[in-house]
Write an enzyme that holds these catalytic residues in place. Structure first.
Site, PDB file in Angstrom:
ATOM      1  CE  LYS A   1      34.390  12.924 -19.048  1.00 56.60           C
ATOM      2  NZ  LYS A   1      33.407  11.879 -19.251  1.00 56.60           N
ATOM      3  NE  ARG A   2      35.224   6.504 -11.633  1.00 57.97           N
ATOM      4  CZ  ARG A   2      35.886   5.389 -11.399  1.00 57.97           C
ATOM      5  NH1 ARG A   2      36.217   4.596 -12.392  1.00 57.97           N
ATOM      6  NH2 ARG A   2      36.234   5.058 -10.177  1.00 57.97           N
TER       7      ARG A   2
END
Length: 469
Positions: free
Chosen positions: A241-242
RNA sequence: GUCCCCAUCGUCUAGCCCGGUCCAGGACACAGGCCUUUCACGCCUGUAACAGGGGUUCAAAUCCCCUUGGGGACGCCA
């Protein structure tokens, strides 16, 4: 000759949205299956009840649908298939290929840590393997895996891969709460559904020998495996997600066309000589697992953006207008006339990389009252334009057929009469009509805007300049 | 730590299996130019890579070995 039909599957777990990595796995499965006229099955792996959500399931289905990756069977939900898993575990127990283990999670955790501290592989030590224990509260069922020898397979992409059985341990098949573990469920389902080609991510290579051991234990035919390399983030770390917007639906919302995403994903890890662009049909025709590379790759968003711009340019105005309308509506424009939208599309196609870009670029066409970009206002809306703007108003007024051609003709005489170059008037007029210094060509934009709005906006600019000075 | 996998421009990749045609090709990005009413599009040009070291061979990006680097797996997650 009768050949066995190819059966593949895509088994996402609904614990999050469909991201780039799993989407590519789905795509490769889909392309391979469609090319071979096989059967593509969708299976939702929701045995982890705590982390699985219905929202995620819906998002997955929605994503597949948006991309046009259709399936022939399913979706099957593992949570509804416990009978199949239990039957297989019971069979394994019956034939002595599995056993009950009474070790507690805490004990196992401790022993794993000890082993790791001594530099050993943190695997199950087989304590209960030969104890002949029966079921008990909190006990699990483990596979009695071969203690020696090797387990190997030929990966279609990576070639031969082998593991010493000493490296593997007796994996858990059924948890203490009675639910099946991932390995058991996957194998049971794949056998049950007749899957003969397993195309999945690289991260499953280490799982493969374990699963093969289950196939062997029940004497089932092992499928063919193809492990596709992982997709890495720009920092070469595993995609997460980052690394930004990873949900497929997020790309839809950012104004990407499905084909751009598909094409881009297909070319990440797979290639066909020097060819960069493929229609969906070409992908189906030309895809092959043999041409999938072995090494992990970094997803290149800029390349996909370029591809998207390309597909926008290639698409018909009709198609784009339909796609663009939702974006315009999101910008607050209602009651849009599709014919008008289509006209704006014509002028914006070459200068939009996404549908969001296009909606932004189209805004001035639909706004009732435009505002001027400060830079353009200061530089171009100056008093020396007043006379020229007013002349233009007088010349536009009588034009009955208001189109590019008549406008060009009118401007030619206008410029000659005033002894000016187009440059002198084009930019100020552009700011007056669009509020911006960058826009579609001045004549085409005027035609789309229409005579009334053009006059209205020139007058507004005249008033604006007067007020300033 | 142990095991598995991988290694060509910044990125995606072609070439590698079947060594010479590769002082390594394409695409994105970047730089410069042309076109031009702005921004784009388009066109042209340029910068830029065989991880390192050993072999094998007349010849290695291509075959072998080692090193290094990267990724993955080691869960009663999937």
């Amino acid at each position: 000759m009768s050949q066995e039909q190819i059966v593949t599957r895509f088994p996402p777990s609904p614990t999050g949205y469909l991201h780039i990595g799993s989407t590519r796995t789905a795509l490769f499965n889909w392309l391979f299956t469609r090319q071979k006229h096989g059967k593509f099955i969708l299976r939702i792996e929701d045995t982890d009840r705590a982390r699985s959500t219905d929202d995620a399931t819906q998002a997955i289905l929605k994503s597949m649908e948006w991309l046009g990756l259709d399936w022939d069977e399913g979706p099957y939900f593992q949570s509804e298939r416990y009978d199949i898993y239990n039957a297989m575990v019971d069979l394994l127990l019956l034939t002595g290929q599995a056993y009950h283990c009474h070790c507690s999670p805490d004990e196992l955790d401790q022993r794993r840590k000890d082993a790791q501290a001594r530099g050993l592989k943190p695997k199950y030590d087989g304590k209960c393997r030969d104890l002949g224990l029966g079921p008990a509260l909190g006990s699990v069922v483990r596979l009695k895996a071969p203690a020696s020898g090797i387990t190997q397979f030929h990966d279609i992409i990576k070639g031969p891969i082998r593991f010493n059985n000493e490296e593997l341990d007796d994996l858990i098949l059924r948890r203490s709460d009675g639910s099946p573990t991932y390995h058991l469920a996957v194998v049971a389902d794949d056998i049950n559904l007749g899957i003969n080609y397993v195309i999945r991510g690289d991260d499953h290579v280490n799982n493969t020998p374990r699963q093969i051991q289950i196939y062997n234990a029940i004497e089932a035919t092992v499928p063919r495996y193809a492990h596709v390399p992982m997709i890495l983030g720009p920092d070469r770390a595993r995609l997460s997600k980052r690394h930004g917007a990873m949900s497929v639906l997020a790309y839809r919302d950012m104004g990407y066309l499905p084909n751009a995403l598909l094409n881009s994903l297909a070319r990440l890890g797979w290639s066909y000589g020097d060819q960069e662009r493929f229609t969906k049909e070409e992908l189906i025709e030309k895809f092959s697992l043999e041409n999938v590379g072995k090494s992990a790759g970094v997803f290149n968003p800029e390349k996909m953006l370029d591809l998207n711009a390309h597909y926008i340019r290639e698409s018909s105005d009709e198609f784009l207008a339909d796609k663009l309308i939702p974006f315009l509506e999101q910008s607050g424009f209602a009651d849009l006339d599709k014919t008008m939208v289509k006209k704006t599309v014509t002028t914006l196609k070459a200068r939009s990389k996404t549908l969001v870009d296009m909606a932004e670029g189209a805004a001035f066409y639909f706004q009732d009252d435009i505002s001027y970009e400060q830079k353009g206002d200061e530089k171009f809306l100056k008093p020396d334009m007043l006379d020229l703007f007013e002349q233009l108003e007088r010349r536009i007024e009588p034009i009955s057929i208001f189109n590019q051609m008549s406008l060009e003709k009118m401007f030619a005489s206008f410029m000659e009469e005033n002894q000016i170059k187009l440059k002198k008037i084009a930019q100020p007029l552009r700011v007056a009509l669009t509020g911006k210094t960058a826009s579609p060509g001045i004549f085409e934009l005027m035609e789309v805007l229409g005579k009334d709005r053009v006059l209205e906006r020139i007058q507004k600019a005249v008033n604006h300049i007067r007020k300033k000075s």
